[in-house]
Design an enzyme around this catalytic site. Structure first.
Site, PDB file in Angstrom:
ATOM      1  N   GLU A 136       0.817  -1.229   0.000  1.00  0.00           N
ATOM      2  CA  GLU A 136       0.000   0.000   0.000  1.00  0.00           C
ATOM      3  C   GLU A 136       0.851   1.280   0.000  1.00  0.00           C
ATOM      4  OE1 GLU A 136      -2.893  -0.268   3.156  1.00  0.00           O
ATOM      5  OE2 GLU A 136      -3.938  -1.928   2.188  1.00  0.00           O
TER       6      GLU A 136
ATOM      7  N   GLU B 140      -5.551  -8.467  -0.346  1.00  0.00           N
ATOM      8  CA  GLU B 140      -6.285  -8.115   0.873  1.00  0.00           C
ATOM      9  C   GLU B 140      -7.736  -7.888   0.491  1.00  0.00           C
ATOM     10  OE1 GLU B 140      -4.941  -5.209   3.720  1.00  0.00           O
ATOM     11  OE2 GLU B 140      -2.835  -5.558   3.212  1.00  0.00           O
TER      12      GLU B 140
END
Length: 496
Positions: free
Chosen positions: A173, A292
């Protein structure tokens, strides 16, 4: 009662299911590790401290790959802290979750757990505070047999054989403002390209996952994927996707429509990958790692009340969550030609299918769609056209009441996964399956409950549990079924 039809042709296939689509995730977050998969001194643990009850539930899920050690955690993680004699490992302030990381459980312990749990490792490298050299050293420690500094260091730690990890994430991320070492797309793309190039010089057989934008709702989404892939297209094999859905507004119909948003998200990332392929005139195709995904059922306000610098703090599923998890699995199967890896986050205790206490482990509601889809959803996905009534939502427009996908399994059987999102009505379902002559309905599993907020707890672990009471039949090659209101269903069909 609503009516719907499915249209399939056994020759029209989306693609082969990569078993890694049923992967999961363990991060040093809350009680995922400490008190989750690892609890030394517990009568429920083996001599290495691994929770045996948890391991058995993981094996039942047939989890093919587990991403580790993060997540946000990885962006300031020094892997060297987590190896060697435990008494010499330093405790560190963990800045992603504001906890203390003791490093009692580390890389080699996780590799040992993965073998016992019969799964493979998807390892993430720190590209937040570290870079090329540290990733190279970690790969050397994990994968080289012997005769170099870091491979021999591993052997000195009592691990004679290499871990031979084949799948690696290049950070996590990296466009997130919450992320330690946040990067611009150019900065990250260049770092991912150089890190990946060096890692593949050492181990050409590994596969690499570049970070996509953290969420579909990020202002950087789209531009990030394009700019990152421009720099590292030739080096990486996948680009990541992350997405969580919540029902903070307590609007269940809107919440269950999020599978439509997920479908759109996947299609858009595929388009971005293929656009860059065209720009680079490349024959190589970048596939997707949805590494995720889950529902986010607890309040972020509750998280704020956790005292900083505690060890393994408790971080907060109910029935409606299980419906959306079932839909999300259906959505990824419908994109099996491009979604090759996916990790339900997390595996234990933190928004997880498995929960634990000092007394035992139990299955949370989302365990069941995950279990049945993992075990019975492997094979070839058939292009499944859904003809269903629609309902109107404020965020996703008109959405079908029915989500469904058909899988032709490796053993020749058929698995139909279906969710009826209607909160008021059953759906009668029809499908022409005369191409599968001689098939019959073997069983029809239903997950439903009158209370959309029903939970499985330690005291009542089977409040929400599957039943083999579905109403379906095959007559003259035509499948007919009744899908109860707000229910998840699996219909298995085999040859007589």
């Amino acid at each position: 009662m609503k009516q719907a039809k499915l249209h399939i042709d056994r020759h029209f296939q989306v693609g082969e299911v990569d078993k890694r689509i049923f992967g999961s995730f363990i991060e040093h977050l809350g009680r995922a590790v400490y008190g989750g998969i690892y609890q030394p001194g517990s009568p429920l643990s083996d001599k290495e401290g691994m929770r045996k009850d948890v391991m058995e539930l993981v094996r039942q899920l047939q989890v093919p790959v587990v991403r580790y050690p993060g997540g946000n955690f990885v962006s300031c993680f020094h892997w060297e802290d987590s190896v060697g004699p435990k008494e010499l490992r330093p405790a560190r302030p963990e800045l992603a979750w504001f906890a203390i990381e003791t490093n009692e459980f580390g890389l080699n312990e996780f590799a040992d757990w993965a073998k016992k749990a019969e799964t493979e490792i998807m390892m993430a490298v720190n590209l937040g505070t570290r870079g090329v050299d540290d990733a190279k050293n970690l790969l050397e420690y994990c994968n080289l047999p012997k005769g170099t500094y870091y491979s021999d260091l591993r052997r000195s730690h009592g691990v004679e054989q290499p871990h031979d990890i084949k799948l690696w994430c290049l950070g996590n991320e990296m466009d997130g403002p919450w992320e330690i070492g946040r990067k611009t797309p150019y900065e990250y793309g260049r770092l991912a390209a150089e890190t990946g190039r060096v890692m593949k010089m050492m181990c050409p057989e590994i596969e690499l996952v570049a970070c996509g934008s953290s969420l579909w709702t990020m202002p950087t989404f789209g531009v990030w994927e394009s700019d990152v892939l421009k720099e590292c297209y030739d080096v990486v094999d996948y680009i990541s996707m992350h997405q969580y859905y919540d029902n903070y507004d307590n609007d269940t119909a809107e919440f269950l429509a999020n599978s439509t948003a997920m479908d759109r998200f996947i299609s858009q990332v595929v388009s971005l990958c293929d656009a860059e392929q065209a720009k680079q005139r490349s024959s190589k195709k970048i596939n997707l790692s949805f590494d995720e995904w889950n529902v986010w059922y607890h309040s972020k306000e509750a998280d704020k009340k956790i005292e900083r610098w505690t060890k393994a703090p408790r971080q907060l599923d109910n029935f409606e969550d299980a419906l959306l998890v079932g839909e999300m699995l259906i959505t990824m199967l419908r994109h099996a030609d491009r979604v090759k890896i996916a990790c339900l986050a997390q595996l234990v205790n933190v928004i997880a299918p498995i929960m634990t206490s000092d007394k035992g482990a139990w299955r949370q509601t989302i365990y069941y769609p995950y279990y049945y889809t993992s075990v019975y959803g492997r094979g070839r996905v058939l292009q499944t056209l859904v003809d269903s009534p629609l309902y109107t939502t404020k965020n996703n427009g008109d959405v079908p009441y029915l989500d469904a996908v058909m899988v032709e399994c490796d053993d020749g059987s058929l698995s139909l996964f279906a969710v009826n999102k209607s909160l008021e009505d059953d759906i009668t379902l029809a499908c022409d399956l005369r191409q599968y002559e001689g098939f019959r309905v073997e069983r029809h599993i239903v997950l439903d409950h009158d209370d959309m907020k029903a939970e499985n707890t330690e005291e009542h672990p089977d409040t929400v549990a599957p039943k083999s009471n579905g109403a379906s039949s095959m007559e003259n090659g035509h499948l007919s079924a009744v899908l109860k209101k707000h229910s998840w269903n699996m219909i298995r069909m085999t040859i007589l």
